[in-house]
Structures are given as structure tokens and as C-alpha cells.
Write a protein that holds these residues in place. Structure first.
Motif, mmCIF file in Angstrom:
data_model
loop_
_atom_site.group_PDB
_atom_site.id
_atom_site.type_symbol
_atom_site.label_atom_id
_atom_site.label_comp_id
_atom_site.label_asym_id
_atom_site.label_seq_id
_atom_site.Cartn_x
_atom_site.Cartn_y
_atom_site.Cartn_z
ATOM 1 N N ASN A 8 0.828 -1.204 0.000
ATOM 2 C CA ASN A 8 0.000 0.000 0.000
ATOM 3 C C ASN A 8 0.860 1.251 0.000
ATOM 4 O O ASN A 8 0.621 2.208 -0.743
ATOM 5 C CB ASN A 8 -0.922 -0.029 1.219
ATOM 6 C CG ASN A 8 -1.891 1.115 1.214
ATOM 7 O OD1 ASN A 8 -1.583 2.203 1.692
ATOM 8 N ND2 ASN A 8 -3.065 0.909 0.649
ATOM 9 N N ARG A 21 1.432 4.256 -2.916
ATOM 10 C CA ARG A 21 1.282 5.686 -2.668
ATOM 11 C C ARG A 21 2.623 6.390 -2.775
ATOM 12 O O ARG A 21 2.753 7.551 -2.416
ATOM 13 C CB ARG A 21 0.711 5.903 -1.260
ATOM 14 C CG ARG A 21 -0.686 5.333 -1.105
ATOM 15 C CD ARG A 21 -1.380 5.910 0.073
ATOM 16 N NE ARG A 21 -1.084 5.164 1.284
ATOM 17 C CZ ARG A 21 -1.570 5.483 2.474
ATOM 18 N NH1 ARG A 21 -2.355 6.521 2.609
ATOM 19 N NH2 ARG A 21 -1.263 4.771 3.532
ATOM 20 N N LYS A 24 -9.660 12.761 9.469
ATOM 21 C CA LYS A 24 -9.546 11.906 8.298
ATOM 22 C C LYS A 24 -8.299 12.295 7.515
ATOM 23 O O LYS A 24 -7.851 13.419 7.575
ATOM 24 C CB LYS A 24 -10.781 12.093 7.396
ATOM 25 C CG LYS A 24 -12.071 11.643 8.051
ATOM 26 C CD LYS A 24 -12.656 10.430 7.341
ATOM 27 C CE LYS A 24 -13.778 9.859 8.163
ATOM 28 N NZ LYS A 24 -15.020 10.616 7.898
ATOM 29 N N GLY A 25 -7.813 11.383 6.702
ATOM 30 C CA GLY A 25 -6.665 11.704 5.865
ATOM 31 C C GLY A 25 -5.352 11.565 6.603
ATOM 32 O O GLY A 25 -4.291 11.750 6.040
ATOM 33 N N ASP A 26 -5.468 11.214 7.873
ATOM 34 C CA ASP A 26 -4.251 10.970 8.627
ATOM 35 C C ASP A 26 -3.634 9.656 8.149
ATOM 36 O O ASP A 26 -4.343 8.698 7.887
ATOM 37 C CB ASP A 26 -4.631 10.881 10.107
ATOM 38 C CG ASP A 26 -3.436 10.875 11.007
ATOM 39 O OD1 ASP A 26 -2.329 11.191 10.527
ATOM 40 O OD2 ASP A 26 -3.621 10.562 12.187
ATOM 41 N N MET A 27 -2.308 9.643 8.093
ATOM 42 C CA MET A 27 -1.629 8.423 7.635
ATOM 43 C C MET A 27 -1.961 7.241 8.527
ATOM 44 O O MET A 27 -2.283 6.155 8.076
ATOM 45 C CB MET A 27 -0.125 8.688 7.650
ATOM 46 C CG MET A 27 0.695 7.462 7.453
ATOM 47 S SD MET A 27 0.837 7.049 5.737
ATOM 48 C CE MET A 27 2.217 8.068 5.321
ATOM 49 N N SER A 84 -5.404 5.603 8.061
ATOM 50 C CA SER A 84 -5.579 4.710 6.908
ATOM 51 C C SER A 84 -4.967 3.346 7.187
ATOM 52 O O SER A 84 -5.527 2.323 6.798
ATOM 53 C CB SER A 84 -4.983 5.329 5.647
ATOM 54 O OG SER A 84 -3.598 5.485 5.804
ATOM 55 N N ARG A 99 -7.289 1.554 9.442
ATOM 56 C CA ARG A 99 -8.486 1.153 8.714
ATOM 57 C C ARG A 99 -8.223 -0.092 7.875
ATOM 58 O O ARG A 99 -9.066 -0.986 7.791
ATOM 59 C CB ARG A 99 -8.961 2.302 7.828
ATOM 60 C CG ARG A 99 -10.418 2.162 7.449
ATOM 61 C CD ARG A 99 -11.076 3.484 7.116
ATOM 62 N NE ARG A 99 -11.567 4.170 8.292
ATOM 63 C CZ ARG A 99 -11.325 5.458 8.567
ATOM 64 N NH1 ARG A 99 -10.599 6.178 7.757
ATOM 65 N NH2 ARG A 99 -11.807 6.011 9.653
ATOM 66 N N MET A 100 -7.050 -0.150 7.243
ATOM 67 C CA MET A 100 -6.716 -1.339 6.442
ATOM 68 C C MET A 100 -6.691 -2.573 7.322
ATOM 69 O O MET A 100 -7.185 -3.635 6.956
ATOM 70 C CB MET A 100 -5.331 -1.164 5.800
ATOM 71 C CG MET A 100 -5.356 -0.436 4.501
ATOM 72 S SD MET A 100 -3.792 -0.615 3.660
ATOM 73 C CE MET A 100 -2.851 0.668 4.452
ATOM 74 N N ASP A 108 -10.137 -3.704 8.187
ATOM 75 C CA ASP A 108 -10.773 -4.406 7.065
ATOM 76 C C ASP A 108 -10.307 -5.844 6.984
ATOM 77 O O ASP A 108 -11.096 -6.758 6.747
ATOM 78 C CB ASP A 108 -10.454 -3.693 5.748
ATOM 79 C CG ASP A 108 -11.227 -2.395 5.606
ATOM 80 O OD1 ASP A 108 -10.803 -1.552 4.802
ATOM 81 O OD2 ASP A 108 -12.246 -2.248 6.296
#
Lengths: 186, 222
Positions: free
Chosen positions: A51, A55, B69-72, B75, B78-79, B82
Motif C-alpha cells: 500500500n 502511494r 480523516k486523511g491521517d496516515m 488509513s 483502517r486497512m 478491514d
């Protein structure tokens, strides 16, 4: 099992990356990662490494075993021996595909590595086919498959297990006194 | 500066006495997932693992709500959420598939177990199985049975639905050394023999012989 699910399991393997950003330690449920400093290698699971690479936030370092000379040795050993030799990594096929698809610029001699891994895979699958054949024709009830990786097992799983169960059903129907209502499913 | 998303290395789970770190919890969930996927029979219900994992996921999601949001980091978390959620859903889904396939036998097994034994079904799964049985019976009655002659209007679900085949072959990896596992012969002219299972080795054999080892965690289905 889906090959994608085998890849899912392979993505948990740890690989070294060199980030170009900085971030302090992350406390994931599955373990701690980091801290990330630009230019310093850090160990992360493959799913995160891919990932970040997509990016453009890191450079992936190839794992120890992903080296042309080492893989050539493995290939020669595999061709010489009749039985399975220990694989370069328990997830060598998935990791090769993932890393070479997404990070081939970070891996030296990517094409040669791709060919070598494919040769190793082909030899091992041919051996697997032969040994599955002898397993069925000699009607064995047990087999030891120590050096097989999950991806290789998964390739023959549905066919091999399905046919073994089918043969069991045929055999048990030939013997009197089997219980009713019982049967393997397809 | 403390990380809003950080948590303790080890958390005590209230529902059981042993201390299990989140890392161990996730490892146990994945083991349960693989075992459930590859075993022909419905395995014991691991509701404590499911509950703890749900707790961890909701806790982490709450934390993520509070962070921008948009914080490294968000994410990455969150991955991971999931991924864990995928394993959990796949685990529950394979259990439900087996319940649907073998519903009368599953209910029978649950009814006939002793009080001290661990249960095979969570309360929700039990309710699901009973409803499935009731719905299937109603459906068969309405569609076919009421048109049959009166003495043929009963159907025995236990006979109508095939039992799980415990003699299926499975692949397994050994986690704890086991000696003297009996391997039964396929043909009549072979005699049975014993094998020793060494740690870390992988085997292909019938599920029936190693079923108790799967429940204790001595082998892992792969």
C-alpha cells in the motif's frame, strides 16, 4: 480455498521497507510497527508495504531468498531430488508475484527471478501430480507432505480431496452394513 | 504527544480468565477460521474469540472516528480493521453454511450434549438453526407433503439431510507432537498402522482420526 485467500495469508509475511516519510510508532491490533524515519529500514507486513509503495511512500527491499544465485541453487536441488526440497519461503509464489508486480523497480534482475520461480513452481507441481497419482493408485490412507507450500496444496485441494472422498463413497457402498443417510457431499 | 489510536499491549478479556494479548487473539481467530473452513463438520463455537475481536474492532473504530480523516495512521488502522473484519465474516459465514447444510444433525448434536461440554452453536446460531428447520418443514409441507397420501405425509429430517462425512480427507499441520495415531486401511488387504506426527510436519489423512486433535488445538487444518 480461493488463491486470493492464500495470498491474503501470504500478505502477513514481514518484509523490509525504506520509507520516505516519518511517523512515530503505530499500535496495530496485530502488533506494533515503526517508528518510521526517512531512509531507515523498518519491518512491516507485506500488505502495508504494498500500500505504501503504491502511494509512493517507500522503497521495498527484496527478501533474503529473492536472489538470483540462491534461487538457481534451489532450482537445481529441486530438479535433482525426487522428493520436495524445502521451499525458499513458505509463500514464495505469492510473494514473488506481489513484489514483482508492484515493486519490480526495487528488485534487481526481476525478470530472471520471475523465470526462476516459475521453473521451481513447475518442477514442484509436476512432482505433486506424480505423488498424488501414486497416492490414489496405491490407495494409501496417509501421506506426509512436509515441504509443500499452501499455494501448491491449494492447487490440487479440490480435485484431490474430492476424488478421494468420491472413491471412499464408492468403496463403502460396496461393503454391507453402511449406515443410511450418510454420504460425502460434492 | 500520546497517540489517540494507541492501546495497551495486553488487554484483559472479561469473558475468560486467561490473559490474551490482541496479537494472540487475532492468531486464534485465524486458526479458528482455517479450521472451520476445512473441516467437514461444524466445530465448537468460539464465541469468546468472536466477542473479543468484535470488541477490539469497535474500540478501534471509535478511536478512528475521533481522529481527523486523511491521517496516515488512520488509513493504516483502517486497512487492518478491514483485514480482521474479512477473517471474522468469513469464519461466521462458513459456520452458517455448515449449519444450513446439516441443520437437523447440528440441532441433534446440540440437544444431546452434556451440560458441561462446550456448545457447538452460539445463541444466535441456535435460533437460526431452529428457524431454518421450521421454515424447511413448513415449505416441504406446503409444496409437496400435503398432496401426498395421508400415510406418507411425514418426513424424517435426520434421514432426509445427509450427515457430514467425517471420513473426508483433510490436510493438516502438526502443532503438538502426537504419537501413535492409528491410520485405518483403505482396502481390506491392508492392515492398519500407526504414525507419529512430528511438530511442524504436514500430512494428508482422514478427518475422523484427527478430529479430537483439532478441537484441542494440537493440529491445524490447512
Amino acid at each position: 480455498m480461493d488463491p486470493a485467500e492464500v495470498e491474503f495469508l501470504a500478505e502477513k509475511e514481514i518484509v523490509k521497507i525504506i520509507p520516505n516519510f516519518s511517523l512515530d510508532k503505530i499500535y496495530l491490533i496485530g502488533g506494533d510497527l515503526g517508528p518510521f524515519n526517512p531512509g531507515l529500514p523498518v519491518q512491516v507486513p507485506v500488505w502495508l508495504a504494498l500500500n505504501l509503495k503504491q502511494r509512493q511512500k517507500c522503497r521495498i527491499l527484496p527478501p533474503q531468498w529473492m536472489d538470483v544465485d540462491k534461487l538457481e541453487e534451489v532450482r537445481e536441488m529441486e530438479r535433482k531430488e525426487d522428493s520436495f526440497t524445502p521451499p525458499p519461503s513458505p509463500y514464495y509464489m505469492e510473494l514473488t508475484k506481489l513484489l514483482l508486480n508492484h515493486a519490480s523497480d526495487n528488485i534487481p534482475k526481476a525478470d530472471e527471478i520471475r523465470t526462476l520461480v516459475k521453473d521451481i513452481w513447475d518442477t514442484r507441481i509436476a512432482k505433486l501430480r506424480l505423488s498424488a497419482d501414486s497416492f490414489i493408485s496405491q490407495q494409501e490412507a496417509h501421506a506426509k507432505l512436509d515441504n509443500l507450500t499452501l499455494m501448491e496444496i491449494n492447487t490440487t485441494r479440490s480435485f484431490l480431496l474430492g476424488s478421494l472422498n468420491c472413491m471412499f463413497k464408492l468403496r463403502s457402498n460396496m461393503q454391507p452394513g453402511t449406515s443410511t443417510g450418510k454420504g460425502p457431499d460434492y | 504527544m500520546s497517540d489517540a489510536l494507541s492501546e495497551d499491549g495486553s488487554e484483559q478479556n472479561d469473558s475468560q480468565e486467561e490473559l490474551m494479548t490482541p496479537v494472540e487473539l487475532i492468531a486464534k481467530l485465524e486458526e479458528a477460521w482455517l479450521n472451520e473452513k476445512f473441516s467437514p463438520d461444524l466445530l465448537e463455537n468460539k464465541s469468546e474469540i468472536v466477542e473479543c475481536v468484535m470488541e477490539q474492532l469497535t474500540h478501534m473504530e471509535d478511536n478512528l472516528q475521533r481522529v481527523s480523516k486523511g491521517d496516515m495512521k488512520a488509513s493504516v488502522h483502517r486497512m487492518e480493521i478491514d483485514r480482521i473484519r474479512f477473517v471474522l465474516s468469513s469464519y461466521l459465514r462458513s459456520r452458517l453454511q455448515k449449519i444450513e447444510k446439516f441443520f437437523p444433525h447440528v440441532l441433534e448434536k446440540e440437544k444431546s450434549r452434556a451440560d458441561g461440554d462446550p456448545s457447538y452453536l452460539s445463541p444466535e446460531e441456535y435460533a437460526f438453526a431452529r428457524e431454518y428447520l421450521a421454515n424447511t418443514e413448513t415449505y416441504l409441507k406446503a409444496v409437496a407433503l400435503r398432496h401426498m397420501p395421508p400415510n406418507l405425509q411425514a418426513v424424517d429430517m435426520m434421514k432426509a439431510v445427509p450427515e457430514p462425512c467425517l471420513d473426508s480427507f483433510v490436510f493438516l499441520r502438526v502443532k503438538e507432537q502426537q504419537d501413535n495415531i492409528m491410520v485405518e486401511p483403505e482396502t481390506d488387504d491392508q492392515r492398519e498402522y500407526v504414525v507419529d506426527l512430528d511438530v511442524g510436519s504436514q500430512h494428508l489423512m482422514r478427518y475422523r482420526t484427527i478430529a479430537p486433535l483439532v478441537s484441542t488445538g494440537a493440529v491445524q487444518l490447512i
